[in-house]
Design a protein around this motif. Structure first.
Motif, PDB file in Angstrom:
ATOM      1  N   GLU A   1       0.812  -1.267  -0.145  1.00 63.97           N
ATOM      2  CA  GLU A   1      -0.006   0.028   0.050  1.00 63.97           C
ATOM      3  C   GLU A   1       0.789   1.140   0.029  1.00 63.97           C
ATOM      4  O   GLU A   1       0.451   2.293  -0.669  1.00 63.97           O
ATOM      5  CB  GLU A   1      -0.738  -0.076   1.283  1.00 63.97           C
TER       6      GLU A   1
ATOM      7  N   LEU B   1       2.474   1.618  -3.543  1.00 62.08           N
ATOM      8  CA  LEU B   1       1.615   1.967  -4.521  1.00 62.08           C
ATOM      9  C   LEU B   1       1.238   3.348  -4.340  1.00 62.08           C
ATOM     10  O   LEU B   1       0.809   4.000  -5.244  1.00 62.08           O
ATOM     11  CB  LEU B   1       0.366   1.005  -4.413  1.00 62.08           C
ATOM     12  N   GLY B   2       1.030   3.726  -3.146  1.00 62.73           N
ATOM     13  CA  GLY B   2       0.463   5.212  -2.726  1.00 62.73           C
ATOM     14  C   GLY B   2       1.611   6.256  -3.173  1.00 62.73           C
ATOM     15  O   GLY B   2       1.113   7.104  -3.839  1.00 62.73           O
ATOM     16  N   TYR B   3       2.619   5.989  -3.132  1.00 60.01           N
ATOM     17  CA  TYR B   3       3.999   6.726  -3.299  1.00 60.01           C
ATOM     18  C   TYR B   3       4.019   6.567  -4.932  1.00 60.01           C
ATOM     19  O   TYR B   3       4.029   7.805  -5.551  1.00 60.01           O
ATOM     20  CB  TYR B   3       5.094   6.326  -2.992  1.00 60.01           C
ATOM     21  N   LEU B   4       3.665   5.531  -5.761  1.00 60.11           N
ATOM     22  CA  LEU B   4       3.905   5.548  -7.063  1.00 60.11           C
ATOM     23  C   LEU B   4       2.567   6.240  -7.951  1.00 60.11           C
ATOM     24  O   LEU B   4       2.685   6.799  -8.796  1.00 60.11           O
ATOM     25  CB  LEU B   4       3.797   3.920  -7.346  1.00 60.11           C
ATOM     26  N   PHE B   5       1.534   6.206  -7.311  1.00 63.88           N
ATOM     27  CA  PHE B   5       0.288   6.792  -7.792  1.00 63.88           C
ATOM     28  C   PHE B   5      -0.021   8.173  -7.511  1.00 63.88           C
ATOM     29  O   PHE B   5      -1.041   8.798  -7.602  1.00 63.88           O
ATOM     30  CB  PHE B   5      -0.928   5.959  -7.604  1.00 63.88           C
ATOM     31  N   ALA B   6       0.821   8.942  -6.597  1.00 63.36           N
ATOM     32  CA  ALA B   6       0.475  10.216  -5.954  1.00 63.36           C
ATOM     33  C   ALA B   6       0.517  10.894  -6.825  1.00 63.36           C
ATOM     34  O   ALA B   6       1.521  10.993  -7.665  1.00 63.36           O
ATOM     35  CB  ALA B   6       1.629  10.387  -4.785  1.00 63.36           C
ATOM     36  N   ASP B   7      -0.491  11.896  -6.595  1.00 63.42           N
ATOM     37  CA  ASP B   7      -0.443  13.096  -7.722  1.00 63.42           C
ATOM     38  C   ASP B   7       0.727  14.053  -7.328  1.00 63.42           C
ATOM     39  O   ASP B   7       1.100  14.247  -6.024  1.00 63.42           O
ATOM     40  CB  ASP B   7      -1.606  14.014  -7.644  1.00 63.42           C
TER      41      ASP B   7
END
Length: 227
Positions: free
Chosen positions: A214, A217-223
């Motif tokens: 999590e 993925l949170g870092y990867l998909f962060a705006d």
């Protein structure tokens, strides 16, 4: 072995290639384009295997037909290799089609490789054609589930322990790379160096991801605005 043209301009090759193979199982690791598959193919050519994949029955006899890298390399071993196989995941379909054209799939479990799933056909090759010899494998995990990668490790073990076979494998799989006692060579901008399993990006990135998917993925998909 230097130059400004491919493959001699690959960063890992710029200072030459001088590798020892002290163990029956050797892995090549590195990013895409780092030279792993290029070197494997050249080694397969020198050993008499068709660079598209197969055994010595598909030997290209004329030395001038070899790639420039294959012509530049020199191998030495004792005893001399006489049997084995070169497997390229990307051209395995063509190899299976060749077997069908000559009705030669009986030696691969008695069933056309095209009539099996991709993973099943890979294991059929490993189980029925791997005996004594040198096996040069380019990304054999490409069609194997994690469970079947473990089954493949068992096949390696059954051949390697009695010293029946030697394996040279290019892979991205952290499962395969964990094989006990294997030698790992990492292809980098600075050259090719031996590394420990726990030093490889394959192990480190996989471990970090599994420990916190999590977060990754949170870092990867962060705006960008969230950073």
């Amino acid at each position: 072995m230097t130059g400004n043209r491919f493959p001699f301009n690959i960063p890992a090759f710029r200072h030459g290639i001088n590798l020892d193979l002290p163990t029956p199982v050797t892995f090549f690791v590195g990013e895409n384009g780092s030279g792993k598959s290029t070197l494997l193919e050249a080694l397969a050519e020198i050993c008499g295997f068709n660079p598209e994949g197969g055994n010595r029955d598909h030997y290209r006899e004329a030395r001038e037909d070899r790639s420039e890298l294959a012509q530049a390399l020199r191998l030495s071993w004792m005893p001399k290799m006489t049997e084995g196989f070169f497997m390229r995941a990307e051209s395995f379909y063509n190899f299976a089609s060749y077997l069908d054209s000559v009705s030669n799939f009986m030696a691969y479990g008695g069933k056309s490789l095209h009539q099996q799933s991709h993973g099943e056909s890979f294991l059929a090759l490993f189980q029925h054609r791997f005996e004594h010899g040198l096996y040069i494998l380019d990304e054999p995990e490409a069609a194997l589930s994690p469970q079947r990668q473990l089954a493949f490790l068992r096949i390696i073990h059954e051949l390697e322990v009695p010293r029946h076979a030697q394996f040279l494998i290019a892979t991205h799989s952290p499962i395969l790379l964990a094989y006990p006692g294997a030698t790992l060579y990492q292809f980098e901008e600075e050259g090719i160096r031996e590394v420990d399993y726990h030093e490889t990006d394959h192990y480190l990135i996989t471990k970090e991801f599994l420990n916190g998917p999590e977060r990754i993925l949170g870092y990867l998909f962060a705006d960008e605005d969230d950073n």
